[in-house]
Scaffold this active site. Sequence first.
Site, PDB file in Angstrom:
ATOM      1  N   TYR A 173       0.852  -1.200   0.000  1.00  0.00           N
ATOM      2  CA  TYR A 173       0.000   0.000   0.000  1.00  0.00           C
ATOM      3  C   TYR A 173       0.889   1.253   0.000  1.00  0.00           C
ATOM      4  CZ  TYR A 173      -3.577   3.286   1.800  1.00  0.00           C
ATOM      5  OH  TYR A 173      -4.436   4.353   1.976  1.00  0.00           O
ATOM      6  N   VAL A 206      -8.484   8.610   8.935  1.00  0.00           N
ATOM      7  CA  VAL A 206      -9.798   9.179   8.643  1.00  0.00           C
ATOM      8  C   VAL A 206     -10.840   8.085   8.955  1.00  0.00           C
ATOM      9  CG1 VAL A 206     -11.258  10.272   6.912  1.00  0.00           C
ATOM     10  CG2 VAL A 206      -8.766  10.568   6.827  1.00  0.00           C
TER      11      VAL A 206
HETATM   12  N1  LIG Z   1      -9.244   6.161   5.862  1.00  0.00           N
HETATM   13  C1  LIG Z   1      -7.997   6.566   6.009  1.00  0.00           C
HETATM   14  O1  LIG Z   1      -7.522   6.754   7.146  1.00  0.00           O
HETATM   15  C2  LIG Z   1      -7.130   6.840   4.825  1.00  0.00           C
HETATM   16  C3  LIG Z   1      -5.835   7.303   5.073  1.00  0.00           C
HETATM   17  C4  LIG Z   1      -5.010   7.604   3.996  1.00  0.00           C
HETATM   18  C5  LIG Z   1      -5.473   7.486   2.700  1.00  0.00           C
HETATM   19  N2  LIG Z   1      -6.725   7.012   2.479  1.00  0.00           N
HETATM   20  C6  LIG Z   1      -7.163   6.924   1.084  1.00  0.00           C
HETATM   21  O2  LIG Z   1      -8.364   7.643   0.920  1.00  0.00           O
HETATM   22  C7  LIG Z   1      -9.087   7.126  -0.205  1.00  0.00           C
HETATM   23  C8  LIG Z   1     -10.548   6.926   0.201  1.00  0.00           C
HETATM   24  O3  LIG Z   1     -10.602   5.874   1.156  1.00  0.00           O
HETATM   25  P1  LIG Z   1     -11.669   5.819   2.355  1.00  0.00           P
HETATM   26  O4  LIG Z   1     -10.909   5.988   3.612  1.00  0.00           O
HETATM   27  O5  LIG Z   1     -12.801   6.717   2.064  1.00  0.00           O
HETATM   28  O6  LIG Z   1     -12.096   4.255   2.292  1.00  0.00           O
HETATM   29  P2  LIG Z   1     -13.292   3.531   1.511  1.00  0.00           P
HETATM   30  O7  LIG Z   1     -12.926   2.101   1.424  1.00  0.00           O
HETATM   31  O8  LIG Z   1     -14.579   3.862   2.172  1.00  0.00           O
HETATM   32  O9  LIG Z   1     -13.299   4.246   0.087  1.00  0.00           O
HETATM   33  C9  LIG Z   1     -12.591   3.786  -1.033  1.00  0.00           C
HETATM   34  C10 LIG Z   1     -13.573   3.653  -2.170  1.00  0.00           C
HETATM   35  O10 LIG Z   1     -12.860   3.274  -3.357  1.00  0.00           O
HETATM   36  C11 LIG Z   1     -13.625   2.297  -4.019  1.00  0.00           C
HETATM   37  N3  LIG Z   1     -12.764   1.468  -4.863  1.00  0.00           N
HETATM   38  C12 LIG Z   1     -11.805   0.611  -4.450  1.00  0.00           C
HETATM   39  N4  LIG Z   1     -11.258  -0.016  -5.494  1.00  0.00           N
HETATM   40  C13 LIG Z   1     -11.876   0.474  -6.600  1.00  0.00           C
HETATM   41  C14 LIG Z   1     -11.737   0.205  -7.984  1.00  0.00           C
HETATM   42  N5  LIG Z   1     -10.855  -0.718  -8.444  1.00  0.00           N
HETATM   43  N6  LIG Z   1     -12.498   0.895  -8.855  1.00  0.00           N
HETATM   44  C15 LIG Z   1     -13.404   1.805  -8.401  1.00  0.00           C
HETATM   45  N7  LIG Z   1     -13.588   2.082  -7.090  1.00  0.00           N
HETATM   46  C16 LIG Z   1     -12.828   1.415  -6.209  1.00  0.00           C
HETATM   47  C17 LIG Z   1     -14.260   1.479  -2.903  1.00  0.00           C
HETATM   48  O11 LIG Z   1     -15.373   0.707  -3.345  1.00  0.00           O
HETATM   49  C18 LIG Z   1     -14.618   2.564  -1.893  1.00  0.00           C
HETATM   50  O12 LIG Z   1     -15.912   3.075  -2.064  1.00  0.00           O
HETATM   51  C19 LIG Z   1      -8.358   5.850  -0.609  1.00  0.00           C
HETATM   52  O13 LIG Z   1      -7.541   6.121  -1.731  1.00  0.00           O
HETATM   53  C20 LIG Z   1      -7.506   5.539   0.592  1.00  0.00           C
HETATM   54  O14 LIG Z   1      -6.371   4.768   0.256  1.00  0.00           O
HETATM   55  C21 LIG Z   1      -7.567   6.668   3.511  1.00  0.00           C
END
Ligand SMILES: NC(=O)c1ccc[n+]([C@@H]2O[C@H](COP(=O)([O-])OP(=O)(O)OC[C@H]3O[C@@H](n4cnc5c(N)ncnc54)[C@H](O)[C@@H]3O)[C@@H](O)[C@H]2O)c1
Length: 284
Positions: A173, A206
């Site tokens: 990741y 988050v």
């Molecule tokens: N939650 C955290 O603490 C955190 C921290 C750092 C970065 N992020 C990043 O933030 C972004 C949003 O994540 P989140 O925390 O809202 O989690 P989340 O899992 O709720 O959201 C990610 C979304 O991406 C969609 N997705 C995944 N693979 C996909 C694909 N191949 N095609 C289309 N859609 C796809 C999922 O279905 C989901 O709705 C991500 O890129 C994640 O890596 C999250």
Amino acid sequence: MSTPVTPLEGKVALVTGAARAQGRAHAVRLASEGADVVVTDICAPVSESVSYPAPTPDDLAETVRLVEEAGGRSLSAVLDIRELGALQDLVTRTIATFGRLDIVVANAGVLNWGRLWELPEDDWDMVIGVNLSGTWRTIRAAVPAMISAGNGGSIIIVSSSAGLKATPGNGHYSASKAGLVALTNSLALEAGEFGIRVNSIHPYSVDTPMIDPDGMAEIFGRFPSYLHSFSPMPLKNVLADGVSTLADFMPPEEVADVVSFLAGDGSRSISGVQVPFDRGALRY
Ligand SMILES: NC(=O)c1ccc[n+]([C@@H]2O[C@H](COP(=O)([O-])OP(=O)(O)OC[C@H]3O[C@@H](n4cnc5c(N)ncnc54)[C@H](O)[C@@H]3O)[C@@H](O)[C@H]2O)c1
């Protein structure tokens, strides 16, 4: 000069991974600021090795409802960002419907856990394939249309604190999110002559379904020293009533504040920048 209430009036945004959580928060915020918002998500499990549940098509439909309630027009598509043709079809529909594309929030992503030398090949390929290659495919589909529309624009790449520091236990990741830094910076130089700005944001902790307590308990239980790299956030959350707390997790709407800034004209001279969103945790 006062800031307009709907500073993104007339602009069109595309948000990936928008069925819930951060992606939904970004879509609704951009709509509330006047943009029409195209939303997309896979709405299904990306792999059996992802421990947290996937969103459904109903979740994406709810995002559309919220975008429209916030005042934006919307288009939606269930698609996998690993499929360039599907993304290109959506961009074609976007231009046919709205005539332009100004803002891209490349937010879709996936997380799973394991030590680098023990990972199944499928897990490596899946995480790199979605987070890095899928984000490139999003850009590959969107940028030609943005250039043709001739209005410049802003691309916001959602990386992670894991893209700026080591995160033992999810090195694949981390590698995918660090790759997004290189993609952001090269694209900022290439797209700059067309008035297109490109920046990455780097959230940490988050409050979304991706933060899976069981998956984390399992890896940190096996390798307690890794916890050091997932430190608490040093900045206290000062609430309106004056009470301060050390927040464990931040709401997606706070990340949307940063996305809104990077999407709008207030950041018109900012490009090729990495914006941490971690209440200072990167400095530990
Ligand atoms: N939650 C955290 O603490 C955190 C921290 C750092 C970065 N992020 C990043 O933030 C972004 C949003 O994540 P989140 O925390 O809202 O989690 P989340 O899992 O709720 O959201 C990610 C979304 O991406 C969609 N997705 C995944 N693979 C996909 C694909 N191949 N095609 C289309 N859609 C796809 C999922 O279905 C989901 O709705 C991500 O890129 C994640 O890596 C999250």
